[in-house]
Write a protein that holds these residues in place. Structure first.
Motif, PDB file in Angstrom:
ATOM      1  N   LYS A  32       0.827  -1.199   0.000  1.00 13.49           N
ATOM      2  CA  LYS A  32       0.000   0.000   0.000  1.00 13.49           C
ATOM      3  C   LYS A  32       0.865   1.254   0.000  1.00 13.49           C
ATOM      4  N   GLY A  62      -3.929   5.981   4.895  1.00 14.22           N
ATOM      5  CA  GLY A  62      -3.490   6.609   3.659  1.00 14.22           C
ATOM      6  C   GLY A  62      -3.367   8.111   3.799  1.00 14.22           C
ATOM      7  N   ALA A  95       0.623   5.838  -0.818  1.00 15.42           N
ATOM      8  CA  ALA A  95      -0.271   6.997  -0.948  1.00 15.42           C
ATOM      9  C   ALA A  95       0.501   8.175  -1.531  1.00 15.42           C
TER      10      ALA A  95
END
Length: 299
Positions: free
Chosen positions: A21, A80, A23
């Protein structure tokens, strides 16, 4: 599966591939002079001291010399939104305003590289939601970057950087310089990262590039036009294949023959480029819109 990965966080396995992940945070404002959208970019340096070893030449940064949106991997226990603001602060020294309203603009999955993909959560911080964005000066950011780079070079010279690389890596600048860039011009330059023909767009030496992204040469920042004239003296209004002389000179010195493709950044900036000058962010960044974009990205 995309929604599942979005909420559980961290690193996950999907079909034998590692999903990481990450951002990004795009600061967007409307240029007071031209009335066109601008995005705040940071230019990536070439030397990667985050992975450097004492006594050896530092490895090459990914996307060397490219202007891109601040961003990075999400730390354990971090959201995020928190990651986007942290990266803004680490890379450009901004993002610590009293109030920051972020909008989730898109969610995308990158292509597999060495068995890993990135689940990109792209946020937008627009001046329509945050008045302080209009007052951000790239000149002030670059002064901050120069001071940070000077402190880092001192630690290299006196050897303190290598005493504890793990703790001192934050001293190494992640950005060479910052700039507010017209989104139309940014799209063409990002497309040019794939080579002379870009992503199927016209050759850089043709005037059609201004029409594709509605870029008028009179609207571009004078520094960008001066650079174009420097690299293309026969056609001073052409968009060059390099962002600036720093990228061109370093690539030549290191014998790098091609720029890193900037497709993911292009998709974000191309969407921002289409924003009206006074956007309704609630409508543009509603969950239905984000979900639709996410479904497209997943396929």
């Amino acid at each position: 599966k995309l929604q599942f990965l979005y909420f559980i966080g961290g690193k996950e396995e999907m079909c034998g591939e590692q999903i990481i992940k990450a951002a990004t945070a795009a600061l967007v404002r409307v240029c007071k002079r031209t009335g066109r959208n601008e995005v705040l970019f940071g230019q990536t340096p070439f030397d990667n001291y985050y992975k450097a070893t004492k006594g050896e030449t530092p490895p090459l940064m990914r996307y060397p010399g490219e202007y891109k949106i601040p961003g990075g991997c999400i730390d354990t226990g971090e959201t995020g939104e928190q990651c986007a603001l942290r990266e803004l602060d680490e890379e450009l020294g901004v993002g610590k305003a009293a109030t920051v309203k972020q909008r989730l603009w898109s969610v995308r999955i990158t292509r597999k590289v060495k068995g890993r993909r990135h689940l990109m959560m792209n946020y937008i911080i627009h001046e329509a939601d945050n008045e302080w964005v209009s007052n951000i000066s790239s000149h002030n950011i670059n002064e901050w970057l120069d001071a940070k780079r000077k402190r880092f070079e001192e630690t290299l010279q006196n050897g303190t950087f290598w005493e504890d690389c793990g703790r001192n890596r934050h001293l190494a600048p992640e950005v060479h310089q910052a700039a507010w860039v017209d989104t139309g011009y940014a799209c063409r330059m990002l497309a040019a990262s794939r080579g002379p023909s870009g992503f199927g767009f016209p050759e850089p030496q043709t005037s059609e590039i201004f029409e594709r992204f509605n870029v008028c040469k009179e609207d571009l920042n004078e520094s960008w036009l001066a650079h174009a004239a420097q690299l293309s003296p026969s056609e001073p209004h052409a968009v060059p294949l390099f962002w600036n002389s720093f990228q061109q000179d370093e690539m030549c010195r290191r014998n790098i023959t091609a720029r890193d493709p900037m497709y993911q950044t292009l998709t974000v900036v191309d969407g921002v480029h289409s924003l009206p000058s006074n956007p309704n962010m609630d409508t543009l960044c509603g969950m239905d819109m984000v979900k639709a974009r996410s479904n497209v990205a997943e396929w």
